[in-house]
Scaffold this motif. Sequence first.
Motif, PDB file in Angstrom:
ATOM      1  N   LEU A   7       0.816  -1.217   0.000  1.00 37.83           N
ATOM      2  CA  LEU A   7       0.000   0.000   0.000  1.00 37.83           C
ATOM      3  C   LEU A   7       0.850   1.267   0.000  1.00 37.83           C
ATOM      4  O   LEU A   7       0.545   2.243  -0.695  1.00 37.83           O
ATOM      5  CB  LEU A   7      -0.929  -0.006   1.217  1.00 37.83           C
ATOM      6  CG  LEU A   7      -2.016  -1.098   1.232  1.00 37.83           C
ATOM      7  CD1 LEU A   7      -2.805  -1.034   2.534  1.00 37.83           C
ATOM      8  CD2 LEU A   7      -2.941  -0.950   0.035  1.00 37.83           C
ATOM      9  N   ILE A   8       1.935   1.264   0.788  1.00 38.94           N
ATOM     10  CA  ILE A   8       2.763   2.481   0.928  1.00 38.94           C
ATOM     11  C   ILE A   8       3.825   2.576  -0.159  1.00 38.94           C
ATOM     12  O   ILE A   8       4.221   3.679  -0.566  1.00 38.94           O
ATOM     13  CB  ILE A   8       3.406   2.513   2.330  1.00 38.94           C
ATOM     14  CG1 ILE A   8       2.302   2.548   3.404  1.00 38.94           C
ATOM     15  CG2 ILE A   8       4.333   3.710   2.493  1.00 38.94           C
ATOM     16  CD1 ILE A   8       2.810   2.432   4.823  1.00 38.94           C
ATOM     17  N   ALA A   9       4.295   1.426  -0.655  1.00 39.14           N
ATOM     18  CA  ALA A   9       5.305   1.367  -1.717  1.00 39.14           C
ATOM     19  C   ALA A   9       6.553   2.182  -1.386  1.00 39.14           C
ATOM     20  O   ALA A   9       6.881   3.149  -2.087  1.00 39.14           O
ATOM     21  CB  ALA A   9       4.697   1.840  -3.043  1.00 39.14           C
ATOM     22  N   PRO A  10       7.297   1.811  -0.334  1.00 40.09           N
ATOM     23  CA  PRO A  10       8.472   2.592   0.071  1.00 40.09           C
ATOM     24  C   PRO A  10       9.622   2.549  -0.931  1.00 40.09           C
ATOM     25  O   PRO A  10      10.494   3.415  -0.910  1.00 40.09           O
ATOM     26  CB  PRO A  10       8.879   1.937   1.393  1.00 40.09           C
ATOM     27  CG  PRO A  10       8.366   0.535   1.295  1.00 40.09           C
ATOM     28  CD  PRO A  10       7.077   0.639   0.540  1.00 40.09           C
ATOM     29  N   GLY A  11       9.639   1.554  -1.841  1.00 42.15           N
ATOM     30  CA  GLY A  11      10.749   1.439  -2.790  1.00 42.15           C
ATOM     31  C   GLY A  11      10.539   2.188  -4.091  1.00 42.15           C
ATOM     32  O   GLY A  11      11.448   2.251  -4.929  1.00 42.15           O
ATOM     33  N   THR A  12       9.380   2.778  -4.270  1.00 37.97           N
ATOM     34  CA  THR A  12       9.106   3.504  -5.508  1.00 37.97           C
ATOM     35  C   THR A  12       9.984   4.748  -5.623  1.00 37.97           C
ATOM     36  O   THR A  12      10.029   5.573  -4.707  1.00 37.97           O
ATOM     37  CB  THR A  12       7.629   3.927  -5.574  1.00 37.97           C
ATOM     38  OG1 THR A  12       6.808   2.770  -5.471  1.00 37.97           O
ATOM     39  CG2 THR A  12       7.342   4.656  -6.874  1.00 37.97           C
ATOM     40  N   GLY A  13      10.712   4.860  -6.722  1.00 36.54           N
ATOM     41  CA  GLY A  13      11.542   6.031  -6.958  1.00 36.54           C
ATOM     42  C   GLY A  13      12.914   5.990  -6.320  1.00 36.54           C
ATOM     43  O   GLY A  13      13.690   6.933  -6.442  1.00 36.54           O
ATOM     44  N   VAL A  14      13.260   4.885  -5.631  1.00 35.73           N
ATOM     45  CA  VAL A  14      14.583   4.771  -5.015  1.00 35.73           C
ATOM     46  C   VAL A  14      15.587   4.351  -6.072  1.00 35.73           C
ATOM     47  O   VAL A  14      15.376   3.393  -6.817  1.00 35.73           O
ATOM     48  CB  VAL A  14      14.569   3.734  -3.863  1.00 35.73           C
ATOM     49  CG1 VAL A  14      15.969   3.538  -3.296  1.00 35.73           C
ATOM     50  CG2 VAL A  14      13.606   4.176  -2.778  1.00 35.73           C
ATOM     51  N   ASN A  15      16.693   5.080  -6.146  1.00 39.33           N
ATOM     52  CA  ASN A  15      17.751   4.742  -7.100  1.00 39.33           C
ATOM     53  C   ASN A  15      18.712   3.750  -6.466  1.00 39.33           C
ATOM     54  O   ASN A  15      19.365   4.052  -5.469  1.00 39.33           O
ATOM     55  CB  ASN A  15      18.514   6.008  -7.514  1.00 39.33           C
ATOM     56  CG  ASN A  15      17.629   6.964  -8.281  1.00 39.33           C
ATOM     57  OD1 ASN A  15      16.820   6.551  -9.109  1.00 39.33           O
ATOM     58  ND2 ASN A  15      17.774   8.250  -8.001  1.00 39.33           N
ATOM     59  N   MET A  16      18.789   2.552  -7.044  1.00 45.01           N
ATOM     60  CA  MET A  16      19.637   1.516  -6.484  1.00 45.01           C
ATOM     61  C   MET A  16      21.093   1.798  -6.794  1.00 45.01           C
ATOM     62  O   MET A  16      21.461   2.089  -7.925  1.00 45.01           O
ATOM     63  CB  MET A  16      19.260   0.153  -7.060  1.00 45.01           C
ATOM     64  CG  MET A  16      19.963  -1.012  -6.387  1.00 45.01           C
ATOM     65  SD  MET A  16      19.903  -2.500  -7.409  1.00 45.01           S
ATOM     66  CE  MET A  16      20.978  -2.020  -8.754  1.00 45.01           C
ATOM     67  N   ALA A  17      21.954   1.697  -5.753  1.00 46.28           N
ATOM     68  CA  ALA A  17      23.391   1.869  -5.955  1.00 46.28           C
ATOM     69  C   ALA A  17      23.933   0.674  -6.721  1.00 46.28           C
ATOM     70  O   ALA A  17      23.543  -0.471  -6.478  1.00 46.28           O
ATOM     71  CB  ALA A  17      24.097   2.013  -4.605  1.00 46.28           C
ATOM     72  N   ALA A  18      24.858   0.949  -7.628  1.00 43.92           N
ATOM     73  CA  ALA A  18      25.385  -0.125  -8.480  1.00 43.92           C
ATOM     74  C   ALA A  18      26.339  -1.047  -7.737  1.00 43.92           C
ATOM     75  O   ALA A  18      26.560  -2.183  -8.143  1.00 43.92           O
ATOM     76  CB  ALA A  18      26.094   0.485  -9.684  1.00 43.92           C
ATOM     77  N   ASP A  19      26.948  -0.562  -6.658  1.00 48.18           N
ATOM     78  CA  ASP A  19      27.977  -1.352  -5.976  1.00 48.18           C
ATOM     79  C   ASP A  19      27.473  -1.994  -4.682  1.00 48.18           C
ATOM     80  O   ASP A  19      28.236  -2.278  -3.781  1.00 48.18           O
ATOM     81  CB  ASP A  19      29.193  -0.476  -5.672  1.00 48.18           C
ATOM     82  CG  ASP A  19      28.829   0.722  -4.802  1.00 48.18           C
ATOM     83  OD1 ASP A  19      27.616   0.991  -4.650  1.00 48.18           O
ATOM     84  OD2 ASP A  19      29.754   1.375  -4.272  1.00 48.18           O
TER      85      ASP A  19
END
Length: 445
Positions: A121-133
């Motif tokens: 419902l909250i979707a905390p991972g939306t828009g988070v840029n994942m670090a490549a390392d």
Amino acid sequence: MNKESANSLTMRIVIGMIAGILLGLMFQAILPKDGDLIIPLGFVDFYVKGFFIDGLFEIGGQIFITSLKMLVVPLVFVSLVCGTCSLTDTSKIGSIGGRAISLYLLTTAIAISIAILAGILIAPGTGVNMAADITFSASEAPTLTEVIIGMFPSNPFDAFAKGNMLQVIVFALLFGIAVALAGDAGERIAKTFDDLNEIIMRLVIILMNLAPYGVFCLMTTLFSELDPSAFANLAVYFFTVLGVLLLHALVTYPVILKLLTGLNPVTFIKKMRTTAMFAFSTASSNATIPSTLNTTTKKLGVGNSIASFTVPMGATINMDGTAIMQGVATVFIAQVFNVDLTITDFLMVIVTATLASIGTAGVPGVGLIMLAMVLAQVGLPVEGIGLIIGVDRLLDMVRTAVNVTGDSMVTVIVGKAEGELNTDVFNSTDDTSDDRIDFHHLKDK
């Protein structure tokens, strides 16, 4: 606020906690950041960092934690022996264990289900840029078969030395049954163990009186080292997990307690305050066992024959707080990596995390090991755990408080079902367990 409440253990711990947080934040403000120093570097290195943070407060906090852990094995062993040999029917051990394990698994399944729903419902991972390392490697968890076999000690003294709680519990149960069957010799030994139990509980009370100072040192050290930027980057994830943890502790547990016992959940929550603060400050269910046992027997009125069994077991296998972290983290990592999880995947997460709470019992770093198992089960990259480690320390403290609250709730329910709950003590407004120690007059009554 009257004088009695101002001097209560709970209030003193709160004062110590707040003072430690404020001092830790003050230390963090004057520590060097990117070469921009508020005060000279030499002073910071020697006095603030070296003498206070890594010296005085680190020593004080670790001595407090170590002292609590020092009591765990003897307290659990002696209490469990006393409780087992006092049972008129030793077959009740199976009933007690069955009820406790069933309730622990039930609350864990409920916890992770709520967490997954909140994550969707909250979707905390939306828009988070994942670090490549991002990198993370978790230790391999033992199988359930290995855990069951490992519950039985080949050398009980080695189990005592290593603090293997499942092995200590099994040996204490067997020893207690043998004492109960030993006739006159068993009665003499039982009286000795009763005396030992009383002495160990006195040690617990001594440490509880020193707790405000230990909590002050722990909070000062922790908050001088927390990275504010990590919380800023993962704020939505952090507050989602925190919100579900509070919901589970303040709504789920009271509802279950009310439905299964009819007892007042507000009374239960009030009497859990001190133990919850112990758990929060130590971030260790095992280190909190002395306080949890004291609360369940002295404040909540559960018989020692029940609490001495269910509390150590809960500290080892009850993972409600960890399950909540796993549920939100799984959804969060799936959203970060743009992986769509199906209903079947979510059901697999619930089943895996619930069973893993027993299958990884007693393993160091159990929370992250369980999360790695869950992620691998649904095809998510285990490396994603590296995203949340920065904020996991503070969440670990909160979920430990949730775990010990769950341990106590299950203990009360089992005690009520087995006829080993004193409702007068549970409903009493007198805090008889909040003993004050006069160290200048130790023999005064």
